[in-house]
Design an enzyme around this catalytic site. Structure first.
Site, PDB file in Angstrom:
ATOM      1  N   CYS A  11      -5.539   5.915   2.708  1.00 58.20           N
ATOM      2  CA  CYS A  11      -4.535   4.877   2.947  1.00 58.20           C
ATOM      3  C   CYS A  11      -4.683   3.821   1.870  1.00 58.20           C
ATOM      4  CB  CYS A  11      -4.720   4.243   4.335  1.00 58.20           C
ATOM      5  SG  CYS A  11      -3.592   2.849   4.642  1.00 58.20           S
ATOM      6  N   CYS A  14      -3.192  -1.458   1.811  1.00 59.76           N
ATOM      7  CA  CYS A  14      -3.791  -2.747   1.454  1.00 59.76           C
ATOM      8  C   CYS A  14      -4.189  -2.699  -0.019  1.00 59.76           C
ATOM      9  CB  CYS A  14      -5.005  -3.041   2.339  1.00 59.76           C
ATOM     10  SG  CYS A  14      -4.596  -3.256   4.078  1.00 59.76           S
ATOM     11  N   GLU A 261      19.514 -17.402  15.949  1.00 58.66           N
ATOM     12  CA  GLU A 261      18.892 -16.102  15.639  1.00 58.66           C
ATOM     13  C   GLU A 261      19.844 -14.984  16.068  1.00 58.66           C
ATOM     14  OE1 GLU A 261      16.912 -12.911  14.759  1.00 58.66           O
ATOM     15  OE2 GLU A 261      16.001 -14.851  14.231  1.00 58.66           O
ATOM     16  N   CYS A 333       8.617 -15.404   3.044  1.00 58.71           N
ATOM     17  CA  CYS A 333       7.635 -14.339   2.860  1.00 58.71           C
ATOM     18  C   CYS A 333       7.860 -13.614   1.533  1.00 58.71           C
ATOM     19  CB  CYS A 333       7.687 -13.347   4.025  1.00 58.71           C
ATOM     20  SG  CYS A 333       9.289 -12.525   4.232  1.00 58.71           S
TER      21      CYS A 333
END
Length: 374
Positions: A11, A14, A261, A333
């Site tokens: 994986c 990250c 929202e 973000c």
């Protein structure tokens, strides 16, 4: 932090795994500073550090293998399951669930979805843990074929995991690289997971968005509240409000707060939190943030925006530019879309900025900017 999955190339999600945390944080600061270099008046507040491991409150796990021997993790390049039950960025409470859920898959005979063959039923497990250790579990299925079987075996699962509060099935019939579908079937009486953040109880429903790092979410809302209280506006809009984090933290008897929202599930959650907290001057509305702003005659004095990665877009930027709004708090973000949006609002001056490391071990981060009309 070191990860055996990353070291073995099983994986690589990250991407910064194994790098010293101080270097990770410095690289994020440099990246953000470079993108916002045109804003020379910015005051850079110290970055907010995160725990390096065990910080994720939510696990979105692909189910592979077979019912008798399932994998819980991701898929490899050939579409085969890669088991990641000991993923170090997941909270300990989530890690403790994975063996129990693997056993449940076998006990209930839940056939994992085989991506190459397009057969099987169980696609994903989505698990969220509250600060109090309670859990929300969502089974993402291809069809309704296994719903009754899950219902039948659910008492044994809840006995094995007494912290399970909300359980649902999400139906995702299409063969697409998206995590979930539109239809949700609730399997428990409880429909919301209580997320205690700072001094507020936020409510999370199965299809509502919440930050995956609870401690950083709390810091994010504290920073937003501090700026709002310092500026003391008479009115605040929280656009892209999600379950109402910024709006609820901005509440005060002296100001009117409105949260907007698209997700009706999120709005229902926000309304529950507001009602429980006895907040009289906070209200929420389901709808498109840009459409709401454009259609409203009287703008708020301060607008908070917390958009998805694509940013707020040209239409909302143009409306803010021409509006009477005095201050904007922009939580992003994606610093690239943030920089683009700020360039489209030259009437505002970026005064302060703070980076919050919402996603350690990756190159991603959250950044908040306080804008003031020049």
């Amino acid at each position: 932090m070191h990860c055996s999955y990353f070291d073995a190339a099983r994986c690589l999600s990250c991407t910064q795994m194994g790098q010293p945390y101080a270097d990770q944080l410095a690289a994020k600061q440099l990246h953000c500073r470079t993108l916002l270099a045109d804003h020379s008046s910015l005051e850079w507040l110290p970055p907010v550090e995160s725990r390096k491991a065990g910080f994720r409150n939510k696990a979105k796990m692909v189910v592979g293998g077979s019912a008798k021997n399932p994998t819980i993790g991701i898929l490899d390049a050939e579409g085969r399951g890669v088991d990641l039950r000991e993923c170090g960025v997941c909270a300990p409470g989530l890690l403790a669930c994975f063996p129990v859920l693997a056993a449940f898959i076998g006990q209930a005979g839940l056939t994992p979805y085989d991506v190459p063959r397009r057969s099987g039923e169980l696609k994903h497990l989505i698990i969220t843990e509250s600060p109090d250790g309670e859990l929300m579990l969502r089974f993402v299925l291809r069809s309704e074929n296994l719903v009754n079987r899950i219902r039948r075996h659910l008492p044994s699962l809840r006995q094995a995991l007494p912290q399970l509060k909300v359980v649902s099935v999400n139906l995702h019939p299409e063969h697409k690289a998206v995590l979930e579908g539109e239809r949700e079937i609730l399997l428990t009486e409880e429909s919301t997971l209580q997320m205690r953040v700072n001094d507020l109880d936020l409510h999370l429903r199965p299809q509502s968005f919440f930050q995956t790092n609870t401690e950083m979410a709390a810091a994010l809302y504290r920073q937003g509240r501090a700026w709002v209280n310092e500026l003391a506006p008479a009115s605040v809009w929280d656009l892209y409000c999600g379950v109402g984090g910024f709006a609820l933290h901005s509440a005060d008897v002296s100001r009117e707060v409105i949260g907007i929202e698209k997700s009706r599930e999120a709005i229902a959650s926000a309304e529950s939190s507001s009602k429980e907290s006895g907040l009289k001057r906070v209200r929420f509305q389901a709808g498109d943030a840009t459409a709401f702003a454009v259609a409203t005659k009287q703008a708020a004095e301060l607008v908070i925006v917390n958009p998805p990665r694509r940013g707020i877009g040209s239409e909302l930027c143009s409306w803010l530019e021409d509006s009477t709004v005095k201050h904007v708090i922009y939580s992003s973000c994606n610093a690239k879309s943030l920089a683009r949006d700020l360039a489209a609002m030259p009437s505002f001056t970026a005064r302060r900025v703070r980076l919050l490391d919402m996603f350690p071990q990756t190159s991603h981060y959250e950044v908040m900017v306080l804008l003031e009309r020049s």
